[in-house]
Write a protein that holds these residues in place. Structure first.
Motif, PDB file in Angstrom:
ATOM      1  N   TRP A   1      -0.603  12.480  -1.795  1.00 16.93           N
ATOM      2  CA  TRP A   1      -1.026  11.350  -0.953  1.00 16.93           C
ATOM      3  C   TRP A   1      -2.108  10.565  -1.687  1.00 16.93           C
ATOM      4  CZ3 TRP A   1      -6.168  11.801  -0.410  1.00 16.93           C
ATOM      5  CH2 TRP A   1      -6.725  13.090  -0.393  1.00 16.93           C
ATOM      6  N   ALA A   2      -2.379   9.358  -1.161  1.00 15.63           N
ATOM      7  CA  ALA A   2      -3.375   8.478  -1.770  1.00 15.63           C
ATOM      8  C   ALA A   2      -4.192   7.774  -0.697  1.00 15.63           C
ATOM      9  CB  ALA A   2      -2.688   7.436  -2.651  1.00 15.63           C
ATOM     10  N   ILE A   3      -5.463   7.549  -1.024  1.00 16.05           N
ATOM     11  CA  ILE A   3      -6.325   6.649  -0.242  1.00 16.05           C
ATOM     12  C   ILE A   3      -6.835   5.612  -1.238  1.00 16.05           C
ATOM     13  CG2 ILE A   3      -8.549   6.425   0.951  1.00 16.05           C
ATOM     14  CD1 ILE A   3      -8.138   9.275   2.022  1.00 16.05           C
ATOM     15  N   PHE A   4      -6.747   4.339  -0.880  1.00 15.91           N
ATOM     16  CA  PHE A   4      -7.195   3.287  -1.792  1.00 15.91           C
ATOM     17  C   PHE A   4      -8.545   2.728  -1.371  1.00 15.91           C
ATOM     18  CE2 PHE A   4      -2.607   3.480  -2.188  1.00 15.91           C
ATOM     19  CZ  PHE A   4      -2.526   3.734  -3.555  1.00 15.91           C
TER      20      PHE A   4
ATOM     21  N   ILE B   1       0.846  -1.196   0.000  1.00 12.18           N
ATOM     22  CA  ILE B   1       0.000   0.000   0.000  1.00 12.18           C
ATOM     23  C   ILE B   1       0.886   1.252   0.000  1.00 12.18           C
ATOM     24  CG2 ILE B   1      -0.286   0.232   2.512  1.00 12.18           C
ATOM     25  CD1 ILE B   1      -3.228   0.918   2.015  1.00 12.18           C
TER      26      ILE B   1
ATOM     27  N   ALA C   1       1.121   3.871  -3.106  1.00 10.63           N
ATOM     28  CA  ALA C   1       0.890   5.300  -2.862  1.00 10.63           C
ATOM     29  C   ALA C   1       2.088   6.120  -3.355  1.00 10.63           C
ATOM     30  CB  ALA C   1       0.626   5.552  -1.378  1.00 10.63           C
TER      31      ALA C   1
ATOM     32  N   TRP D   1     -10.564  -2.965   1.198  1.00 11.85           N
ATOM     33  CA  TRP D   1      -9.758  -1.861   0.681  1.00 11.85           C
ATOM     34  C   TRP D   1      -8.269  -2.050   0.904  1.00 11.85           C
ATOM     35  CZ3 TRP D   1     -12.510   3.496   1.666  1.00 11.85           C
ATOM     36  CH2 TRP D   1     -13.796   3.452   1.083  1.00 11.85           C
TER      37      TRP D   1
END
Lengths: 422, 422
Positions: free
Chosen positions: A112-115, A96, A100, A290
């Motif tokens: 930034w990233a949210i998966f 993860i 990202a 997720w």
């Protein structure tokens, strides 16, 4: 001459009993020509086989997810190797973080990233972050744009309350005056402008973004302290190796991604810039799957190919060959074919065809010739396609245009699309 | 004596840069003891290995998805075989029909199925169908119950508008008078009563459903023409081979499923009875990956095991052994341990422990002894566990109770949970 369809018919009969309306959502064939198969059995590269074993050169690419080719060995091997070591676990793996890092390196505006899983998860999270960031509620949307099937953005809002669709102001895509009017109407409650990277609504011509419109959206957000969101779920990685609005020189604060960045394995993402990081950490969002490791492994392999191969130039070249070839063949048959949108995501509509009777007839003829095209939704090219595939499609198109030309005067109305002309 | 954690520390530092707050959602360790690992590397059967290679007997089971054991060969083989033939395609395979038939055969109230990805997709769809079916808006929810992270059900509603959470009336779980008062308040606008199959809220004792409460919910829905929804996303298949409220003799109109019915592969479902079929066909709901074939293949193999093996009796037996053994060992150490909920989904809270300082200390001691327990969320047993695993956990618990007993007077407050006692 008709294609075998007994398996499909049998499955439809069984489905009618255990699935409401026989099928739900965008993969229901309810609004497609009657001879379109509902069920498929196999896929490889650019090809699909329906439930009766009919081979099809597929220009839908699973409605986007197929970017590098169906059942791509290297991507699927990455998935399987990771899956066998543990996939959905009590916490994420280091993948993860790798993913990202890779996505924020690829996408200029992203820090930034949210998966997540659905494209609609990413757009929902974007909306929540914009509201948390600004402490305001109003969002500007383009009329007819699709951002998912959640209540806030439902385009057919059955079962949705007025409150869930409140705080929304609409503009027309690429119409700067309407965008400014929407911003004026939002006033000091503007939380976000949501933008599709291009106009890719169904049943209507597509339109590339006017750079001045994109810049105005950016300026209006900056003036109001609101966030600019580009919803790249559908078009991402088929227009640029970056957020699609990078092609018009505009960087959003948030961008939503899905469908194809793991080549059809289930993962989506919201990417954001520094300004939105704090709000992104304040909202609560999550899902059971997720943190799955295997789709992240597949995404890393897909993104490696995005960076290291000419997949994009390849599908652009194929798309240009297809567009040029179709234009020539339609003109030769004396037909008016409008081809809109980027060449990698084409949409075909016939002139003077308000209820799509020409489009339906032509698409059915294409299907009979082994090519799956969509009569009212944008299509997608994938990197597994070859010039030979495009030429096969053009041969099929030539025959299908001639057949259409011969039947032009005798086509009846398309009853299932009567809402288009009502 | 401390466990290696350099890999975890390193990943956290990198994650802090590219993921808001370092991690999002329910798998963030933000509210867990400081020594809990954030990142994992591997899982097999009932065991996890963290990013530093520390082996853990895992009582979280990925927060539910692990039902038959991590990386189960037969289930994963079913996934891979189907994936290699085509997974996310331009339409579904016949497996969607097979799976809908299997699930409606398994779940008494169900006549049809819609498949989706997140558990929250299924609860969102249930709400939309109830509203479409009744033409009304109000939903009754139990205070503190978790039905997902979408705006309508957000328990920490940052970035959510009042309109998105409107039309909701709250009752207390198992409190018939409060349920009746909520129905009276909803009046002639009642669309649905949403029920968790048991009270499985965080930070508080769980409670099994009072059959009279469940029956009253059914009666109130029938009297109002509203739909009864049981949200079985978390508890499904760990209480019954049917909707969990079948154990108290109550059949809902809709039930939502997720997490474990494909043993951790990403799929969820809404099941419904005949009365709701028409409304289910009227709403529009979809997702890019909802028609994926491989998770359906995995679900079919998981459901075969559900039907044909004693997995449920096995985990019930293990759960009873664990509960009995923990009670004995806690009592021997002079500690008050409350064990609540079904034995297959236990929650442990210590008496007189409002900020969970005892729970945190004990959980950390368990972790040091190779057993992953959660200090404030219900846990999950899986069919890959053995009596030997339970005895390992009991040995670890005995040592951890003794350690806690020795430190009981000197434990400091848990700062990160100060909101519990504020």
């Amino acid at each position: 001459m008709s294609r075998p369809n007994s398996q499909d018919r049998n499955l439809r009969e069984r489905a009618d009993k255990v699935i409401p309306g026989g099928m739900f959502g965008h993969q229901s064939t309810r609004l497609l020509p009657d001879d379109y198969p509902q069920f498929f059995s196999r896929a490889k590269g650019a090809r699909l086989w329906d439930a009766d074993g009919n081979e099809l050169l597929d220009f839908m690419c699973a409605y986007g997810p197929n970017l590098m080719g169906y059942a791509d060995d290297a991507i699927d091997n990455a998935y399987v190797t990771r899956m066998r070591q543990g996939d959905t676990m009590t916490g994420p793996t280091g993948l993860i973080v790798d993913l990202a890092e890779q996505m924020t390196a690829l996408v200029t505006h992203a820090d930034w990233a949210i998966f997540c899983k659905n494209g609609g998860d990413a757009t929902q999270i974007a909306l929540m972050i914009a509201r948390a960031h600004t402490g305001r509620n109003t969002v500007i949307l383009a009329r007819g744009a699709y951002h998912g099937a959640a209540p806030w953005c439902a385009t057919r809002p059955v079962g949705v309350t007025p409150g869930e669709k409140a705080n929304q102001v609409f503009c027309d895509y690429n119409d700067i005056a309407s965008l400014e009017a929407a911003a004026a109407q939002a006033g000091d409650d503007l939380a976000a402008i949501f933008a599709a990277p291009m106009k890719h609504d169904t049943f209507t011509d597509q339109a590339l973004p006017d750079p001045a419109y994109a810049r105005r959206a950016r300026d209006l957000c900056d003036a109001a302290g609101a966030l600019l969101v580009v919803d790249d779920v559908r078009a991402g990685l088929r227009i640029a190796r970056d957020c699609s609005w990078s092609t018009v020189g505009v960087q959003p604060d948030l961008s939503s991604w899905g469908k194809c960045f793991a080549n059809g394995h289930p993962i989506s993402a919201l990417l954001g810039s520094e300004v939105a990081r704090r709000a992104a950490g304040r909202i609560f969002t999550t899902g059971s799957f997720w943190y799955q490791a295997a789709p992240m492994a597949a995404a890393l392999e897909t993104l490696r190919r995005v960076r290291e191969t000419d997949y994009l130039e390849h599908i652009e070249g194929l798309g240009e060959r297809l567009r040029r070839g179709l234009a020539e063949r339609a003109a030769a048959a004396g037909l008016g074919l409008r081809q809109t949108g980027p060449v990698t995501m084409p949409l075909f509509l016939f002139e003077d065809d308000p209820d799509l009777r020409q489009g339906f007839f032509w698409s059915s003829e294409m299907l009979r010739r082994g090519v799956y095209v969509h009569p009212w939704h944008n299509m997608f090219l994938c990197a597994a396609m070859t010039t030979g595939d495009i030429d096969q499609a053009l041969d099929a198109a030539e025959g299908s245009f001639k057949a259409l030309r011969g039947q032009l005067g005798s086509l009846g109305p398309v009853e299932k699309l009567s809402f288009l002309t009502a």
